[in-house]
Design a protein around this motif. Sequence first.
Motif, PDB file in Angstrom:
ATOM      1  N   GLN B   4       0.834  -1.193   0.000  1.00 26.07           N
ATOM      2  CA  GLN B   4       0.000   0.000   0.000  1.00 26.07           C
ATOM      3  C   GLN B   4       0.875   1.251   0.000  1.00 26.07           C
ATOM      4  O   GLN B   4       1.899   1.288   0.690  1.00 26.07           O
ATOM      5  N   LYS B   5       0.485   2.267  -0.804  1.00 27.27           N
ATOM      6  CA  LYS B   5       1.301   3.475  -0.880  1.00 27.27           C
ATOM      7  C   LYS B   5       1.084   4.340   0.361  1.00 27.27           C
ATOM      8  O   LYS B   5      -0.028   4.429   0.884  1.00 27.27           O
ATOM      9  N   SER B   6       2.163   4.987   0.815  1.00 27.84           N
ATOM     10  CA  SER B   6       2.067   5.835   1.999  1.00 27.84           C
ATOM     11  C   SER B   6       1.455   7.181   1.631  1.00 27.84           C
ATOM     12  O   SER B   6       1.494   7.594   0.472  1.00 27.84           O
ATOM     13  N   SER B   7       0.925   7.846   2.660  1.00 29.51           N
ATOM     14  CA  SER B   7       0.325   9.158   2.427  1.00 29.51           C
ATOM     15  C   SER B   7       1.425  10.222   2.416  1.00 29.51           C
ATOM     16  O   SER B   7       2.519  10.000   2.925  1.00 29.51           O
ATOM     17  N   PHE B   8       1.099  11.406   1.870  1.00 25.82           N
ATOM     18  CA  PHE B   8       2.028  12.523   1.871  1.00 25.82           C
ATOM     19  C   PHE B   8       2.205  13.035   3.309  1.00 25.82           C
ATOM     20  O   PHE B   8       1.231  13.064   4.038  1.00 25.82           O
ATOM     21  N   PRO B   9       3.355  13.402   3.817  1.00 28.66           N
ATOM     22  CA  PRO B   9       4.645  13.578   3.147  1.00 28.66           C
ATOM     23  C   PRO B   9       5.511  12.306   3.177  1.00 28.66           C
ATOM     24  O   PRO B   9       6.612  12.321   2.665  1.00 28.66           O
ATOM     25  N   PHE B  10       4.967  11.203   3.767  1.00 23.76           N
ATOM     26  CA  PHE B  10       5.802  10.001   3.901  1.00 23.76           C
ATOM     27  C   PHE B  10       6.104   9.366   2.549  1.00 23.76           C
ATOM     28  O   PHE B  10       7.146   8.753   2.368  1.00 23.76           O
ATOM     29  N   SER B  11       5.163   9.545   1.587  1.00 19.35           N
ATOM     30  CA  SER B  11       5.401   9.003   0.244  1.00 19.35           C
ATOM     31  C   SER B  11       6.642   9.678  -0.353  1.00 19.35           C
ATOM     32  O   SER B  11       7.468   9.023  -0.997  1.00 19.35           O
ATOM     33  N   MET B  12       6.764  10.989  -0.113  1.00 23.26           N
ATOM     34  CA  MET B  12       7.919  11.740  -0.628  1.00 23.26           C
ATOM     35  C   MET B  12       9.209  11.263   0.057  1.00 23.26           C
ATOM     36  O   MET B  12      10.225  11.043  -0.594  1.00 23.26           O
ATOM     37  N   VAL B  13       9.118  11.086   1.404  1.00 20.05           N
ATOM     38  CA  VAL B  13      10.276  10.624   2.177  1.00 20.05           C
ATOM     39  C   VAL B  13      10.733   9.263   1.655  1.00 20.05           C
ATOM     40  O   VAL B  13      11.924   9.030   1.447  1.00 20.05           O
ATOM     41  N   GLU B  14       9.754   8.373   1.392  1.00 21.57           N
ATOM     42  CA  GLU B  14      10.102   7.030   0.925  1.00 21.57           C
ATOM     43  C   GLU B  14      10.696   7.045  -0.485  1.00 21.57           C
ATOM     44  O   GLU B  14      11.567   6.244  -0.802  1.00 21.57           O
ATOM     45  N   VAL B  96      20.471   6.487   7.922  1.00 27.84           N
ATOM     46  CA  VAL B  96      19.045   6.200   8.199  1.00 27.84           C
ATOM     47  C   VAL B  96      18.331   5.828   6.900  1.00 27.84           C
ATOM     48  O   VAL B  96      17.555   4.861   6.851  1.00 27.84           O
ATOM     49  N   MET B  97      18.623   6.602   5.835  1.00 25.77           N
ATOM     50  CA  MET B  97      17.954   6.346   4.552  1.00 25.77           C
ATOM     51  C   MET B  97      18.340   4.974   3.994  1.00 25.77           C
ATOM     52  O   MET B  97      17.497   4.256   3.451  1.00 25.77           O
ATOM     53  N   ALA B  98      19.622   4.614   4.152  1.00 24.08           N
ATOM     54  CA  ALA B  98      20.081   3.302   3.676  1.00 24.08           C
ATOM     55  C   ALA B  98      19.391   2.188   4.460  1.00 24.08           C
ATOM     56  O   ALA B  98      18.933   1.196   3.869  1.00 24.08           O
ATOM     57  N   LEU B  99      19.278   2.354   5.781  1.00 18.82           N
ATOM     58  CA  LEU B  99      18.613   1.330   6.609  1.00 18.82           C
ATOM     59  C   LEU B  99      17.128   1.226   6.233  1.00 18.82           C
ATOM     60  O   LEU B  99      16.570   0.128   6.180  1.00 18.82           O
ATOM     61  N   GLY B 100      16.517   2.381   5.969  1.00 17.34           N
ATOM     62  CA  GLY B 100      15.110   2.401   5.553  1.00 17.34           C
ATOM     63  C   GLY B 100      14.933   1.649   4.243  1.00 17.34           C
ATOM     64  O   GLY B 100      13.970   0.895   4.063  1.00 17.34           O
ATOM     65  N   THR B 101      15.879   1.850   3.314  1.00 17.67           N
ATOM     66  CA  THR B 101      15.818   1.163   2.015  1.00 17.67           C
ATOM     67  C   THR B 101      15.973  -0.347   2.209  1.00 17.67           C
ATOM     68  O   THR B 101      15.245  -1.137   1.595  1.00 17.67           O
ATOM     69  N   ILE B 102      16.907  -0.735   3.093  1.00 20.30           N
ATOM     70  CA  ILE B 102      17.109  -2.171   3.370  1.00 20.30           C
ATOM     71  C   ILE B 102      15.821  -2.782   3.925  1.00 20.30           C
ATOM     72  O   ILE B 102      15.374  -3.847   3.483  1.00 20.30           O
ATOM     73  N   ALA B 103      15.205  -2.077   4.900  1.00 21.04           N
ATOM     74  CA  ALA B 103      13.966  -2.593   5.515  1.00 21.04           C
ATOM     75  C   ALA B 103      12.872  -2.761   4.476  1.00 21.04           C
ATOM     76  O   ALA B 103      12.158  -3.771   4.458  1.00 21.04           O
ATOM     77  N   LYS B 104      12.766  -1.778   3.571  1.00 17.60           N
ATOM     78  CA  LYS B 104      11.719  -1.828   2.541  1.00 17.60           C
ATOM     79  C   LYS B 104      11.970  -2.996   1.576  1.00 17.60           C
ATOM     80  O   LYS B 104      11.043  -3.709   1.197  1.00 17.60           O
ATOM     81  N   ARG B 105      13.251  -3.168   1.183  1.00 17.99           N
ATOM     82  CA  ARG B 105      13.585  -4.259   0.242  1.00 17.99           C
ATOM     83  C   ARG B 105      13.339  -5.619   0.897  1.00 17.99           C
ATOM     84  O   ARG B 105      12.863  -6.544   0.242  1.00 17.99           O
ATOM     85  N   LEU B 106      13.675  -5.734   2.198  1.00 20.68           N
ATOM     86  CA  LEU B 106      13.448  -6.999   2.918  1.00 20.68           C
ATOM     87  C   LEU B 106      11.970  -7.353   2.902  1.00 20.68           C
ATOM     88  O   LEU B 106      11.589  -8.501   2.678  1.00 20.68           O
ATOM     89  N   ARG B 107      11.157  -6.336   3.136  1.00 20.29           N
ATOM     90  CA  ARG B 107       9.710  -6.554   3.189  1.00 20.29           C
ATOM     91  C   ARG B 107       9.178  -6.969   1.814  1.00 20.29           C
ATOM     92  O   ARG B 107       8.433  -7.939   1.704  1.00 20.29           O
TER      93      ARG B 107
END
Lengths: 118, 237
Positions: B4-14, B96-107
Amino acid sequence: MNENTPYQLKLFPVLTILGWILISLALIIGLVILTPTAANYFGANSKEVRDAAEAGSVLLSQLGVLASIPLWLEPLIFLGVAFFICGIALEFSIIPSLVKQRGDVMSQAFPLIVKLGK
Amino acid sequence: MQEQKSSFPFSMVERMMPWYPGIAVMGWAFVLIAFLLALFVLSPSQASFFSDAKAVREGAGVGSAFVNANFGSHVLEAWLPQLKFFGLGLGLLAIVMALGTIAKRLRSMGMVIFSQLPEKMRPAVPPPPKRIRLFQLSALMGIMVLMIVLIVGIILAVSVVSGYWNNSIVNDLNPAQPGSTLLSQLSVISSYAFWLNPLRMIGMAFLFTAITVALTVIIGTLRMQTKLLGGLVQKAG
């Protein structure tokens, strides 16, 4: 968190909170003690008066505060940073074992997924 | 299985999460600029100021090389450390951004694996943890605090610090009396570091917290996937 939770997962929140406490404490001491003392010492007295301050005077005690507190306050801030870094290192330390566990389960589940997916 | 897509502003952050190499290089560049300014401007200014006797350098008038050197080094010292910490903050933000990307890819990797199963066998994938928002907000807060500290440093440098130090020490600064502009400027100059320096560490603390929370998301995702796969193996066995 149950008994099987690794000690690293139990410890890192404590370290993070301690980091926050020390850094916030430094900000409070800076705001409440050092800033008003420095503003008063330098802003309300001419250089002549500051230089002529006698032993036991308010000016000399203010100078003592300004000269001594920052000497331990800065290391305190870095102690806070060290707590954060220790917490992060503890979290990283459990990732290899988690990846291994997941790999082991995956190797068992993979033939099953292939079979069921056909 | 669609995330599911995140709402703004989190969609931009992601969307910005994979930009972490650029952010890391930018942070490194700021720290490099701080080093170069300290090496080629701050250090020569100090050397120039201390090149003569105390009576000569402090007695020098406005516009002299001594006053200019003293003025330049104090102005630089007001904002250069803030720039350095902003650069370090960008480095932490990149982590933080790299860890966030890793978490998203894992999921998404886990979702790809489970999508291979027939629908009735497919385990229910839990929604993304709320902690994702926490680490995103904490990182944004941290970098904003460091940016505010840098702006305050620049404002102080161009106003109070430059106004005070562009004077002769013996003729103007030393005789200043209580109530004068010079002494009120000195009051600000002598006190701002006591709250500004811990404030920038608060910014760093937000970024460290973001890293901590991002790691808990990765750990949580790995544990959840192990549990779901283990459940599947048990069910089949």
